[in-house]
Enzyme design. Structure first.
Site, short mmCIF file in Angstrom:
data_model
loop_
_atom_site.label_atom_id
_atom_site.label_comp_id
_atom_site.label_asym_id
_atom_site.label_seq_id
_atom_site.Cartn_x
_atom_site.Cartn_y
_atom_site.Cartn_z
CD GLU A 1 -2.71 -1.69 2.32
OE1 GLU A 1 -2.24 -0.75 3.34
OE2 GLU A 1 -3.54 -2.01 2.98
CB SER B 1 6.93 -5.08 -8.08
OG SER B 1 7.45 -3.68 -8.10
CG ASP C 1 14.68 -5.55 -10.49
OD1 ASP C 1 14.24 -5.97 -11.10
OD2 ASP C 1 15.01 -4.02 -11.96
CD GLU D 1 9.14 -0.96 -0.24
OE1 GLU D 1 8.86 -1.86 -0.02
OE2 GLU D 1 9.29 -0.49 -1.12
CB SER E 1 9.55 0.47 -15.21
OG SER E 1 7.95 1.42 -15.09
N GLY E 2 11.53 -1.12 -14.34
CA GLY E 2 13.09 -2.15 -15.14
C GLY E 2 13.39 -3.65 -15.39
NE ARG F 1 7.60 5.23 -11.42
CZ ARG F 1 8.05 4.12 -10.68
NH1 ARG F 1 7.89 2.72 -11.48
NH2 ARG F 1 9.60 3.74 -10.85
CG ASP G 1 19.66 -2.58 -6.23
OD1 ASP G 1 20.84 -2.72 -6.64
OD2 ASP G 1 19.19 -3.57 -4.73
#
Length: 599
Positions: free
Chosen positions: A192, A216, A218, A223, A249-250, A322, A567
């Site tokens: 969230e 997700s 990277d 995290e 995205s990456g 993005r 990262d």
């Protein structure tokens, strides 16, 4: 049958062979032969005009279920093989081939007794599952369900804001059906806010899970890794197998996993399907981490890269694009090329042994079984579990998830169609459940959020590093110059379509340090990045580009303004250093750890 066995190839031991009917039943009969790597299917009735055989590669298979008919009087048993072979045509020029789902159901009807037919069906299902998971079996093995480990239970953490924001939909439409077919049990939690995943993994019971998977880009994996390293039991916690399914995205680590498996470079849903397939196979490889220290004294652990200059500028400045997904980096690159910056700085590094003769690494890949961890089913807050999918599956699947010691559910429905199983909850209800304030027994108190200033980072000591306010050791090399970019990378890919370090491995114990000095033309830089899409940029012979494998590095910017990323995440600007820690973590790669041989 003899013709079929001959088609399996010399040296391929036949583990099982048999003759079965088809579903739906249309009088068709098949001869099946199973080797360690393939399922060979030959139609017997009606007899084909040509010697036509179908070969199912087990590397494309995710699972196999046993079933029975709706009609209790029907003594037949069934087993269904779920595979995702590559299509013959590529989805687009320059991309890899897409995969298509194929579910082949076979009818076991050699006996008048259902129990005898079920025994045969379960034997085939168990053999196929063992081979998919890398469990060694031979023609001498007494194959049964007892050879199989209990179903894996994964904690899935999904970032709904990553990439184009379609992670939840891709999860529902692609990921959950595939891992359900692979008999993987799961709890799915939607993050969230920033650092939500970091907080969650600090409080979970390790014994509850066999792995943690980030759905997700990277950033979510960053995290998870740092949350585990902040635990008092970090040495045990960081050994938890970690996976990533690309919805950001990456997607650099996902691309590295895809490459490590020998798959063609691809993007988008094709990359996601490849990585989900590998997740289902489940094998784990050691993963190097790099400890990063900044001038403020903060310490973190990186799995991908540290960048300063052009690459970090593009990464952060393209955040405004993005919504474009991975195309944001292409646009950001063109914008930054229009106003190319250089940065004065001091780069120091500890060369790896024999680094002067470093060449690309050859790798031999074989399948291996995934290790397993004990667990207890413990609820987590704001989560959707696999209960809905598993209950739906049990309406047609006979003894699919249960262990050999558990009673089987009452089977009473037919084999599935060729489409995906219909989930017990839709995409809309999944979204509602994930954001609901309470889910009854599934809800517990959320872990207390810790401010970054109070976090205590643990981990192995940095034996190669001196404090940032002290000179580097005499064994280091120092270069002071004007740089266009500095990149310390430890994976093959910097993005899904940026093949930055083709010779890197997950656990080679190396940081691949590359830098580009000032003086390079815009045209040469464009050629460099275009070649990086195929990993041929080191063949350009550009005198401004240097690449060297190192064990540790330090970047000391002398230009007052700039961007440094770890990262892909922006960190404080100033002196920064890092060193490699070999094989500290575990990454779910779907294949065994590679054997490394240097030229």
């Amino acid at each position: 049958m003899n013709l079929l066995l001959g088609a399996c190839g010399e040296g391929s031991e036949t583990l099982l062979h048999g003759e079965f009917g088809a579903y739906p039943p249309k009088g068709t009969r098949y001869a099946l032969s199973l080797t360690r790597t393939e399922l060979h299917i030959q139609r017997l009735v009606p007899k084909p005009d040509t010697d036509h055989r179908t070969v199912v590669r087990l590397v494309d298979v995710v699972g196999c279920h046993t079933m029975r008919s709706h009609t209790v009087a029907n003594s037949s048993a069934f087993f269904c093989v779920y595979s995702y072979p590559l299509k013959k045509k590529k989805v687009a020029v320059g991309s890899g081939r897409a995969r298509q789902r194929v579910a082949k159901t076979f009818q076991v009807d050699s006996s008048d007794r259902y129990e005898d037919n079920l025994h045969i069906a379960e034997k085939w299902a168990a053999a196929i599952k063992c081979l998919v998971l890398g469990i060694s079996v031979s023609s001498e093995t007494e194959i049964s369900r007892s050879l199989l480990p209990r179903p894996r239970r994964l904690l899935l953490l999904l970032n709904p804001f990553g990439g184009k924001g379609n992670a939840l939909q891709w999860c529902q439409n692609h990921i959950l059906p595939m891992i359900t077919e692979a008999d993987v049990s799961f709890n799915l939690i939607q993050t969230e806010r920033q650092n939500h995943a970091r907080e969650l993994v600090q409080s979970i019971s390790l014994a509850e899970w066999d792995g943690i998977v980030a759905i997700s880009g990277d950033g979510l994996l960053y995290e998870v890794i740092n949350g585990l390293m902040e635990r008092p039991d970090w040495e045990e916690a960081i050994k938890m197998p970690l996976g990533i399914l690309p919805c950001g995205s990456g997607n650099a680590v996902a691309a590295a996993i895809n490459f490590n498996a020998g798959f063609d470079q691809t993007l988008g849903q094709e990359l996601l399907t490849n990585c989900t397939l590998l997740l289902c196979h489940g094998a784990v490889s050691p993963l190097d981490l790099v400890s990063i220290t900044t001038s403020s004294g903060s310490r973190s652990f990186s799995f991908l890269s540290v960048a300063w200059g052009f690459i970090s500028d593009v990464d952060i400045e393209s955040e405004k694009y993005r919504h474009m997904g991975s195309a944001r980096f292409t646009l950001g690159t063109m914008v930054r090329l229009a106003s190319l910056n250089t940065y004065r700085g001091r780069l120091s590094y500890l060369p790896a042994p024999d680094s002067t003769g470093h060449r690309p690494i050859l790798r031999s890949i074989t399948m291996a079984a995934n290790g397993s961890l004990p667990f207890q089913r413990m609820p987590l807050h704001r989560t959707v579990s696999d209960m809905g999918l598993c209950e739906e599956r049990r309406t047609f699947c006979y003894r699919g998830l249960e262990s050999a010691d558990e009673p089987a559910p009452s089977p009473n429905s037919p084999p599935p169609s060729s489409g995906f199983p219909t989930s017990a909850f839709s995409f809309e209800t999944l979204s509602e459940q994930l954001v609901a304030d309470g889910l009854g027994a599934q809800e517990v108190a959320a872990p207390t959020s810790l401010p970054s200033s109070t976090r205590q980072m643990r981990g192995p000591p940095d034996n190669f590093l001196a404090p940032l306010d002290q000179p580097v050791p005499k064994s280091w090399v120092t270069v002071e110059d004007d740089f266009v970019l500095v990149l310390a990378i430890y994976q093959t890919h910097l993005g899904a379509d940026l093949f930055a370090a083709p010779f890197a491995c997950f656990n080679d114990g190396l940081i691949h340090l590359a830098y580009v000095k000032a003086g390079i033309s815009r045209a040469a830089l464009i050629r460099l990045f275009l070649a990086m899409e195929k990993g041929t940029h080191f063949e350009q012979g550009c005198p401004h580009v240097t690449n060297i494998p190192v064990r540790a590095f330090r970047i000391e910017p002398l230009t007052h303004k700039g961007i440094i990323t770890v990262d892909g995440e922006r960190v404080e600007y100033g002196p920064i250093q890092g060193q490699i820690h070999h094989g500290v973590a575990n990454l779910i790669t779907g294949i065994s750890p590679v054997k490394i041989t240097k030229f």
